[in-house]
Design an enzyme around this catalytic site. Structure first.
Site, PDB file in Angstrom:
ATOM      1  N   SER A   1      32.708  49.964  29.544  1.00 14.03           N
ATOM      2  CA  SER A   1      32.205  48.968  28.597  1.00 14.03           C
ATOM      3  C   SER A   1      31.659  47.752  29.325  1.00 14.03           C
ATOM      4  O   SER A   1      30.599  47.227  28.970  1.00 14.03           O
ATOM      5  CB  SER A   1      33.321  48.538  27.638  1.00 14.03           C
ATOM      6  OG  SER A   1      33.781  49.626  26.880  1.00 14.03           O
ATOM      7  N   GLU A   2      32.392  47.279  30.347  1.00 16.87           N
ATOM      8  CA  GLU A   2      31.929  46.152  31.150  1.00 16.87           C
ATOM      9  C   GLU A   2      32.332  46.310  32.610  1.00 16.87           C
ATOM     10  O   GLU A   2      33.378  46.877  32.924  1.00 16.87           O
ATOM     11  CB  GLU A   2      32.463  44.811  30.626  1.00 16.87           C
ATOM     12  CG  GLU A   2      31.757  44.272  29.403  1.00 16.87           C
ATOM     13  CD  GLU A   2      32.475  44.612  28.119  1.00 16.87           C
ATOM     14  OE1 GLU A   2      31.930  44.318  27.038  1.00 16.87           O
ATOM     15  OE2 GLU A   2      33.585  45.182  28.192  1.00 16.87           O
ATOM     16  N   THR A   3      31.477  45.764  33.452  1.00 13.93           N
ATOM     17  CA  THR A   3      31.717  45.617  34.887  1.00 13.93           C
ATOM     18  C   THR A   3      31.465  44.154  35.211  1.00 13.93           C
ATOM     19  O   THR A   3      30.479  43.572  34.752  1.00 13.93           O
ATOM     20  CB  THR A   3      30.773  46.512  35.692  1.00 13.93           C
ATOM     21  OG1 THR A   3      31.009  47.877  35.339  1.00 13.93           O
ATOM     22  CG2 THR A   3      30.976  46.342  37.182  1.00 13.93           C
TER      23      THR A   3
ATOM     24  N   HIS B   1      37.893  41.196  27.082  1.00 12.72           N
ATOM     25  CA  HIS B   1      38.743  41.976  27.984  1.00 12.72           C
ATOM     26  C   HIS B   1      38.278  41.844  29.438  1.00 12.72           C
ATOM     27  O   HIS B   1      39.126  41.789  30.340  1.00 12.72           O
ATOM     28  CB  HIS B   1      38.863  43.437  27.500  1.00 12.72           C
ATOM     29  CG  HIS B   1      38.034  44.446  28.195  1.00 12.72           C
ATOM     30  ND1 HIS B   1      36.749  44.744  27.816  1.00 12.72           N
ATOM     31  CD2 HIS B   1      38.311  45.255  29.255  1.00 12.72           C
ATOM     32  CE1 HIS B   1      36.262  45.694  28.605  1.00 12.72           C
ATOM     33  NE2 HIS B   1      37.185  46.019  29.486  1.00 12.72           N
TER      34      HIS B   1
END
Length: 277
Positions: free
Chosen positions: A45-47, A76
């Site tokens: 979802s995210e880096t 998050h």
């Protein structure tokens, strides 16, 4: 160049039950193109990429990428990156950890075993327009009477929140992602009161940035908390569940202390090492 790296599970209630975030701790000198490519490669979802702060009030600067592009803020990744930064030897200059990101400064504090961030102010509020509401309800396979409210809760990501008539209704939704398009849509529904039962079930859909359904979403839960508290629809302290539809067991701890609304959860490093970028 070899750089410190961690993959952190955030908002989990048990091992590997939350939402992972990939964190490059030593990101100075990495280009935008490299960041975008690595975010596509991790396919999470995210880096995130931890950089020296440019604001003297901040402890570090964070850039947050999805597979589809950069975000000004996400919840998050904020907690997971703060956890990785602390484990790498970071020390807050003041009472709180202060993160610099696209929306400005975000405060993070220890909350027992958890970290929690102060929910940023909403930059767009108010009811969703009737035509947009109708399109989204249809894309979610819902009927109008099943949606109690539809509200903008924008705090970086452009969240449109729908309050459904039950937690089970939230779990039963099967979206048409093509029909949702590039909208960022969050769902929330209340559980019946009961011991050890979460107050709400939450789901988040963001197909436009390459994340059809996000397992556990701090920015959405922050926006929901601000909205629900203002509307008198949530107590000053509650726990929300998210990820159930994806066989996760995320738990988001919300506390309104009268000055700030804190969004907290556990962060556990699952993978630690180095990455060559």
């Amino acid at each position: 160049m070899s750089r410190r790296f961690a993959q952190v599970d955030v908002f989990g209630s048990e091992p590997i039950s939350g939402n992972p975030v990939a964190v490059v701790v030593d990101a100075d000198g990495i280009t935008d193109e490299q960041m975008a490519a690595f975010a596509r490669w991790t396919n999470l979802s995210e880096t995130t990429f931890v950089l020296p702060a440019t604001d003297p009030a901040a402890d570090y600067r964070l850039r947050i990428w999805t597979p589809g592009g950069e975000l000004p803020f996400a919840g998050h990744p904020t907690l997971g990156s703060a956890s990785a930064w602390l484990q790498a030897g970071g020390t807050a200059a003041g009472e709180h950890i202060v993160q610099e990101c696209g929306i400005g400064l975000v405060r993070i504090r220890r909350d027992g075993a958890r970290l929690a961030f102060a929910a940023p102010p909403l930059t767009r509020t108010g009811p969703v327009e009737d035509a947009t509401r109708a399109e989204v309800i249809a894309a979610l396979g819902l009927h109008g009477e099943q949606v109690l409210d539809a509200e903008w809760v924008v705090n970086g990501p452009q969240w449109m929140a729908l309050r459904l008539d039950s937690a089970q209704r939230v779990l039963d939704v099967r979206p048409d992602f093509a029909a949702l398009g590039d909208r960022e849509v969050g769902l929330v529904g209340a559980y019946p009161d009961g011991p050890d039962t979460p107050a709400f079930e939450v789901r988040a859909f963001a197909p436009g940035v390459g994340v059809n359904e996000d397992p556990v979403t701090g920015s959405l839960n922050a926006g929901l908390a601000v909205w629900l508290r203002r509307a008198g629809l949530a107590p000053d302290s509650y726990v929300a569940a998210q990820g159930s539809a994806l066989r996760r067991a995320g738990r988001i701890h919300v506390l309104d202390d009268g000055a700030d609304i804190w969004i907290g959860g556990l962060s556990a490093t699952v993978i630690a090492g180095t990455v060559e970028l």
